[in-house]
Structure formats: structure tokens, C-alpha cells
Scaffold this motif. Structure first.
Motif, PDB file in Angstrom:
ATOM      1  N   ILE A  95      -7.427   8.399  14.103  1.00 47.06           N
ATOM      2  CA  ILE A  95      -8.285   7.882  13.075  1.00 47.06           C
ATOM      3  C   ILE A  95      -9.237   6.779  14.164  1.00 47.06           C
ATOM      4  N   ILE A  96      -8.606   6.014  14.942  1.00 41.29           N
ATOM      5  CA  ILE A  96      -9.345   5.201  15.593  1.00 41.29           C
ATOM      6  C   ILE A  96     -10.199   5.827  16.725  1.00 41.29           C
ATOM      7  N   ALA A  97      -9.715   6.819  17.346  1.00 42.23           N
ATOM      8  CA  ALA A  97     -10.445   7.628  18.487  1.00 42.23           C
ATOM      9  C   ALA A  97     -11.603   8.313  17.908  1.00 42.23           C
ATOM     10  N   ASP A  98     -11.341   8.860  16.542  1.00 39.10           N
ATOM     11  CA  ASP A  98     -12.492   9.279  15.932  1.00 39.10           C
ATOM     12  C   ASP A  98     -13.708   8.343  15.723  1.00 39.10           C
TER      13      ASP A  98
ATOM     14  N   THR B  95       2.781   0.290  10.146  1.00 40.19           N
ATOM     15  CA  THR B  95       2.706   1.253  11.265  1.00 40.19           C
ATOM     16  C   THR B  95       1.566   1.468  11.923  1.00 40.19           C
ATOM     17  N   ALA B  96       0.208   1.356  11.228  1.00 37.84           N
ATOM     18  CA  ALA B  96      -0.990   1.180  11.877  1.00 37.84           C
ATOM     19  C   ALA B  96      -1.103  -0.046  12.908  1.00 37.84           C
ATOM     20  N   GLN B  97      -0.633  -1.332  12.469  1.00 38.00           N
ATOM     21  CA  GLN B  97      -0.745  -2.548  13.132  1.00 38.00           C
ATOM     22  C   GLN B  97       0.286  -2.411  14.432  1.00 38.00           C
TER      23      GLN B  97
ATOM     24  N   GLN C 147       0.968  -1.188  -0.123  1.00 36.23           N
ATOM     25  CA  GLN C 147       0.096  -0.031   0.068  1.00 36.23           C
ATOM     26  C   GLN C 147       1.033   1.062  -0.044  1.00 36.23           C
ATOM     27  N   ARG C 148       0.751   2.088  -0.901  1.00 35.91           N
ATOM     28  CA  ARG C 148       1.491   3.219  -1.162  1.00 35.91           C
ATOM     29  C   ARG C 148       0.691   4.453  -1.296  1.00 35.91           C
ATOM     30  N   PRO C 149       0.924   5.540  -0.883  1.00 34.85           N
ATOM     31  CA  PRO C 149      -0.028   6.943  -1.111  1.00 34.85           C
ATOM     32  C   PRO C 149       0.129   7.229  -2.418  1.00 34.85           C
ATOM     33  N   PRO C 150      -0.829   7.925  -3.144  1.00 34.52           N
ATOM     34  CA  PRO C 150      -0.675   8.405  -4.448  1.00 34.52           C
ATOM     35  C   PRO C 150       0.364   9.502  -4.314  1.00 34.52           C
ATOM     36  N   VAL C 151       0.351  10.469  -3.390  1.00 35.01           N
ATOM     37  CA  VAL C 151       1.083  11.822  -3.260  1.00 35.01           C
ATOM     38  C   VAL C 151       1.945  11.521  -1.956  1.00 35.01           C
TER      39      VAL C 151
ATOM     40  N   LEU D 173     -12.943  -0.220  11.498  1.00 28.02           N
ATOM     41  CA  LEU D 173     -12.320  -0.181  10.237  1.00 28.02           C
ATOM     42  C   LEU D 173     -11.129  -1.117  10.196  1.00 28.02           C
ATOM     43  N   CYS D 174     -10.931  -1.568   8.712  1.00 28.97           N
ATOM     44  CA  CYS D 174      -9.679  -2.741   8.733  1.00 28.97           C
ATOM     45  C   CYS D 174      -8.447  -1.718   8.789  1.00 28.97           C
ATOM     46  N   ILE D 175      -7.381  -2.672   8.834  1.00 29.39           N
ATOM     47  CA  ILE D 175      -6.116  -2.004   8.711  1.00 29.39           C
ATOM     48  C   ILE D 175      -5.803  -1.025   7.577  1.00 29.39           C
ATOM     49  N   ASP D 176      -6.322  -1.406   6.366  1.00 29.37           N
ATOM     50  CA  ASP D 176      -5.948  -0.755   5.151  1.00 29.37           C
ATOM     51  C   ASP D 176      -6.651   0.764   5.175  1.00 29.37           C
ATOM     52  N   ALA D 177      -7.813   0.559   5.802  1.00 26.01           N
ATOM     53  CA  ALA D 177      -8.490   1.834   5.696  1.00 26.01           C
ATOM     54  C   ALA D 177      -8.027   2.749   6.865  1.00 26.01           C
TER      55      ALA D 177
END
Length: 227
Positions: A103-106, A131-133, A64-68, A116-120
Motif C-alpha cells: 500500500i505504501i509503495a503504491d 502490523t502496519a506499524q 480496528q477489526r475487519p468487517p469480514v 496515509l494514516c496508519i488506520d488507512a
């Protein structure tokens, strides 16, 4: 057995190989005979080109890579700086991990838990899956968060449910709207500067209430009286 090896393919060769070494262990054939037959089995397993068969590689999950990248870096820094948890707790996590925990707190505030899944989570926070894991694993290890697995026999598992259980963190989140807790940065400047060198600023609500118009009229009257 040599004739059987010459006709066999695939799984049949595996069966012949087992029978070969069982016969050798029972003393029914010499070392030389067993070696010759084993080499014949190995030769039958090779394709016509002479190269040995290799197991097909397992499909790999795409990275998984960010577009920018610059946008993702800016997002994770902004989320981490928004105060997702008390400073004493935040010191135990990296910038990227804090962004994921924001994100999890929100989600926890909005729905009582995060499904949410890890990817989201990673995509929203601008970080990698790892990093999320790591953020979730560290929070669970410290007793700040609970992770509930949702396995289904014979079916694909549902995403884990993440719940914040740390009292200090929960209190911090509950104070978010009252100040001192999690804050969402404002992108709108609601102040308007008055002219005439007054150095005065008013809010948009004051403008709507008519205060700005009354103040401007009084300023104009003072100027006329001086002249």
C-alpha cells in the motif's frame, strides 16, 4: 485542622494533607495526632457509599477489526504475493507486513510519498494497526524507508510522510510496468478458444481486427472442399 478537614473537599483536602505532614515533620504534632488527621482526610475523600474514589479510566481507542476476516486475509495474501519488493528484501517481512508495504509503495509511486494514516494503511492492506506499524518501523530501521514527522505547535500533528529510499526497491518499482517488478494481478481472461478441436487461442485484439472471422471462413472452405 480537624475542623478544616471536616469542611474541606477535593483539592482542599490535598492542601490540608501536605500541611499536616509538614507540621508533623516540624515537630508540631505527635505521630498519633498526624495519623488521626490523615485517617480523617482519607474518610472525607470516600463517597457516601464508603468506597474509595478511583480515577476515571482513560478512553481507549477502539480496536480496528475487519468487517469480514476471511476477506481481509485473502486481501493481505494477494497483496503480499503481488511482488511489492525484491525477494531478497521481502524475506525480511511477514505476509501482513508485505501487504502494508505494498500500500505504501503504491502511494509512493503515485504521489512521491505516502501520507496515509496508519488506520488507512492497515484497512487497505487487511492487517491490524500493529502490523502496519511494525512494517514501517522495520523498513525504517533497515534504511529502506524514511519517515518524516509533521508536528505543528499548538495543533494536532499531520500524518507522517513515508518515502522509499532503498535503491534496489526503487529500481524494482520502476520496472513494474516493464516486467520483473511490482505487478497488479489481472482479473480478466482475454483469450478466446476456437472450436472444431483446433486447440487454438486468440486475444481480444485479434477478434476486433477481424482475424477470427477470416480464419473461421477459411476453415469452412476447407471443410467444403473435403466433402
Amino acid at each position: 485542622m480537624a475542623e478544616a478537614i471536616g469542611r474541606a473537599h477535593g483539592v482542599a483536602l490535598d492542601a490540608l494533607s501536605r500541611a499536616l505532614w509538614m507540621a508533623h515533620a516540624a515537630g508540631e504534632m505527635t505521630d498519633g495526632e498526624a495519623t488521626t488527621l490523615a485517617e480523617a482526610i482519607a474518610a472525607r475523600r470516600k463517597p457516601a457509599g464508603g468506597q474509595g474514589t478511583q480515577p476515571a479510566p482513560l478512553p481507549r481507542k477502539p480496536v480496528q477489526r475487519p468487517p469480514v476476516r476471511s476477506v481481509a486475509v485473502e486481501r493481505r495474501r494477494r497483496l503480499a504475493a503481488s511482488g511489492p519488493m525484491p525477494p531478497a528484501l521481502a524475506a525480511r517481512f511477514t505476509t501482513g507486513e508485505l501487504a502494508a508495504l505494498r500500500i505504501i509503495a503504491d502511494e509512493h509511486q503515485a504521489r512521491g510519498s505516502c501520507a496515509l494514516c496508519i488506520d488507512a494503511i492497515a484497512a487497505r492492506a487487511g492487517v491490524s494497526r500493529t502490523t502496519a506499524q511494525n512494517a514501517i518501523r522495520q523498513a525504517v530501521r533497515l534504511g529502506m524507508m524514511e519517515r518524516q514527522e509533521r508536528r505543528r505547535p499548538g495543533m494536532s500533528s499531520l500524518t507522517n510522510l513515508l518515502r522509499i529510499v532503498d535503491r534496489e526497491w526503487l529500481a524494482w518499482l520502476s520496472r513494474g510496468s516493464k516486467g520483473g517488478g511490482l505487478k497488479k494481478p489481472s482479473t480478466t481472461d482475454t483469450k478466446v478458444s476456437l472450436g472444431g478441436g483446433q486447440g487454438k487461442a486468440v486475444t481480444a485484439s485479434a477478434v476486433k481486427s477481424g482475424w477470427l472471422q477470416r480464419d473461421s471462413a477459411s476453415t469452412s472452405r476447407r471443410r467444403h472442399s473435403k466433402n
